[in-house]
Write a protein that holds these residues in place. Sequence first.
Motif, PDB file in Angstrom:
ATOM      1  N   LEU A   1       0.802  -1.225   0.000  1.00  0.00           N
ATOM      2  CA  LEU A   1       0.000   0.000   0.000  1.00  0.00           C
ATOM      3  C   LEU A   1       0.835   1.277   0.000  1.00  0.00           C
ATOM      4  N   VAL A   2       2.109   1.157  -0.307  1.00  0.00           N
ATOM      5  CA  VAL A   2       2.933   2.356  -0.430  1.00  0.00           C
ATOM      6  C   VAL A   2       2.392   3.165  -1.604  1.00  0.00           C
ATOM      7  N   GLY A   3       2.170   4.432  -1.392  1.00  0.00           N
ATOM      8  CA  GLY A   3       1.629   5.283  -2.450  1.00  0.00           C
ATOM      9  C   GLY A   3       0.113   5.363  -2.437  1.00  0.00           C
ATOM     10  N   TRP A   4      -0.525   4.699  -1.473  1.00  0.00           N
ATOM     11  CA  TRP A   4      -1.982   4.712  -1.340  1.00  0.00           C
ATOM     12  C   TRP A   4      -2.353   5.271   0.021  1.00  0.00           C
ATOM     13  N   ILE A   5      -3.550   5.861   0.112  1.00  0.00           N
ATOM     14  CA  ILE A   5      -4.016   6.453   1.361  1.00  0.00           C
ATOM     15  C   ILE A   5      -5.467   6.039   1.574  1.00  0.00           C
ATOM     16  N   SER A   6      -5.836   5.807   2.814  1.00  0.00           N
ATOM     17  CA  SER A   6      -7.212   5.419   3.123  1.00  0.00           C
ATOM     18  C   SER A   6      -8.127   6.638   3.047  1.00  0.00           C
ATOM     19  N   ARG A   7      -9.418   6.366   2.974  1.00  0.00           N
ATOM     20  CA  ARG A   7     -10.397   7.465   2.920  1.00  0.00           C
ATOM     21  C   ARG A   7     -10.309   8.323   4.175  1.00  0.00           C
ATOM     22  N   LEU A   8     -10.202   7.690   5.337  1.00  0.00           N
ATOM     23  CA  LEU A   8     -10.113   8.443   6.580  1.00  0.00           C
ATOM     24  C   LEU A   8      -8.871   9.323   6.595  1.00  0.00           C
ATOM     25  N   ASP A   9      -7.730   8.764   6.205  1.00  0.00           N
ATOM     26  CA  ASP A   9      -6.492   9.547   6.205  1.00  0.00           C
ATOM     27  C   ASP A   9      -6.556  10.700   5.210  1.00  0.00           C
ATOM     28  N   LEU A  10      -7.172  10.467   4.049  1.00  0.00           N
ATOM     29  CA  LEU A  10      -7.296  11.554   3.074  1.00  0.00           C
ATOM     30  C   LEU A  10      -8.220  12.641   3.596  1.00  0.00           C
ATOM     31  N   ALA A  11      -9.309  12.248   4.225  1.00  0.00           N
ATOM     32  CA  ALA A  11     -10.225  13.236   4.804  1.00  0.00           C
ATOM     33  C   ALA A  11      -9.499  14.098   5.835  1.00  0.00           C
ATOM     34  N   LEU A  12      -8.691  13.465   6.665  1.00  0.00           N
ATOM     35  CA  LEU A  12      -7.938  14.213   7.671  1.00  0.00           C
ATOM     36  C   LEU A  12      -6.936  15.155   7.024  1.00  0.00           C
ATOM     37  N   GLU A  13      -6.240  14.687   5.985  1.00  0.00           N
ATOM     38  CA  GLU A  13      -5.237  15.537   5.322  1.00  0.00           C
ATOM     39  C   GLU A  13      -5.873  16.732   4.619  1.00  0.00           C
ATOM     40  N   LEU A  14      -7.067  16.523   4.043  1.00  0.00           N
ATOM     41  CA  LEU A  14      -7.730  17.608   3.310  1.00  0.00           C
ATOM     42  C   LEU A  14      -8.629  18.463   4.195  1.00  0.00           C
ATOM     43  N   GLY A  15      -8.824  18.039   5.442  1.00  0.00           N
ATOM     44  CA  GLY A  15      -9.703  18.782   6.337  1.00  0.00           C
ATOM     45  C   GLY A  15     -11.170  18.630   5.950  1.00  0.00           C
ATOM     46  N   LEU A  16     -11.525  17.473   5.419  1.00  0.00           N
ATOM     47  CA  LEU A  16     -12.892  17.181   4.992  1.00  0.00           C
ATOM     48  C   LEU A  16     -13.457  16.061   5.854  1.00  0.00           C
ATOM     49  N   SER A  17     -14.759  15.845   5.723  1.00  0.00           N
ATOM     50  CA  SER A  17     -15.349  14.699   6.409  1.00  0.00           C
ATOM     51  C   SER A  17     -15.293  13.482   5.487  1.00  0.00           C
ATOM     52  N   VAL A  18     -15.335  12.320   6.089  1.00  0.00           N
ATOM     53  CA  VAL A  18     -15.381  11.079   5.327  1.00  0.00           C
ATOM     54  C   VAL A  18     -16.654  11.066   4.471  1.00  0.00           C
ATOM     55  N   ASP A  19     -17.733  11.616   5.017  1.00  0.00           N
ATOM     56  CA  ASP A  19     -18.992  11.674   4.268  1.00  0.00           C
ATOM     57  C   ASP A  19     -18.856  12.506   2.995  1.00  0.00           C
ATOM     58  N   THR A  20     -18.081  13.572   3.044  1.00  0.00           N
ATOM     59  CA  THR A  20     -17.865  14.385   1.841  1.00  0.00           C
ATOM     60  C   THR A  20     -17.157  13.565   0.779  1.00  0.00           C
ATOM     61  N   LEU A  21     -16.109  12.847   1.161  1.00  0.00           N
ATOM     62  CA  LEU A  21     -15.406  12.001   0.193  1.00  0.00           C
ATOM     63  C   LEU A  21     -16.325  10.906  -0.332  1.00  0.00           C
ATOM     64  N   ARG A  22     -17.164  10.368   0.510  1.00  0.00           N
ATOM     65  CA  ARG A  22     -18.112   9.331   0.093  1.00  0.00           C
ATOM     66  C   ARG A  22     -19.108   9.915  -0.923  1.00  0.00           C
ATOM     67  N   ARG A  23     -19.593  11.117  -0.652  1.00  0.00           N
ATOM     68  CA  ARG A  23     -20.525  11.785  -1.563  1.00  0.00           C
ATOM     69  C   ARG A  23     -19.851  12.101  -2.893  1.00  0.00           C
ATOM     70  N   TRP A  24     -18.613  12.583  -2.847  1.00  0.00           N
ATOM     71  CA  TRP A  24     -17.884  12.872  -4.081  1.00  0.00           C
ATOM     72  C   TRP A  24     -17.701  11.611  -4.915  1.00  0.00           C
ATOM     73  N   GLU A  25     -17.447  10.490  -4.246  1.00  0.00           N
ATOM     74  CA  GLU A  25     -17.295   9.236  -4.982  1.00  0.00           C
ATOM     75  C   GLU A  25     -18.597   8.880  -5.691  1.00  0.00           C
TER      76      GLU A  25
END
Length: 85
Positions: free
Chosen positions: A18-42
């Motif tokens: 998984l080098v070079g990959w990031i989980s949804r939770l980690d990406l949400a934290l890095e972008l300052g977004l909620s997991v629900d926002t990323l889920r909705r965008w998907e």
Amino acid sequence: MPHPGSMPEPKDKPRTLLVGWISRLDLALELGLSVDTLRRWEAQRTGPPCVRAGRKVFYRRAAVEEWLEEQEQAAPRRRRSGGRR
């Protein structure tokens, strides 16, 4: 002694899958977004591309960086109106 084809012990080989990959939770934290926002965008297919592995969702870091750059380029430039120059 392990037989051929068995999984190596974790101490024998570092995890690199998984080098070079990031989980949804980690990406949400890095972008300052909620997991629900990323889920909705998907669901709307407007966010960065992702892949599913069972219930887990992962984003390729390079793809997220490309997506962010596209957002920057796609953002309309604001013109200053009125006021002094």
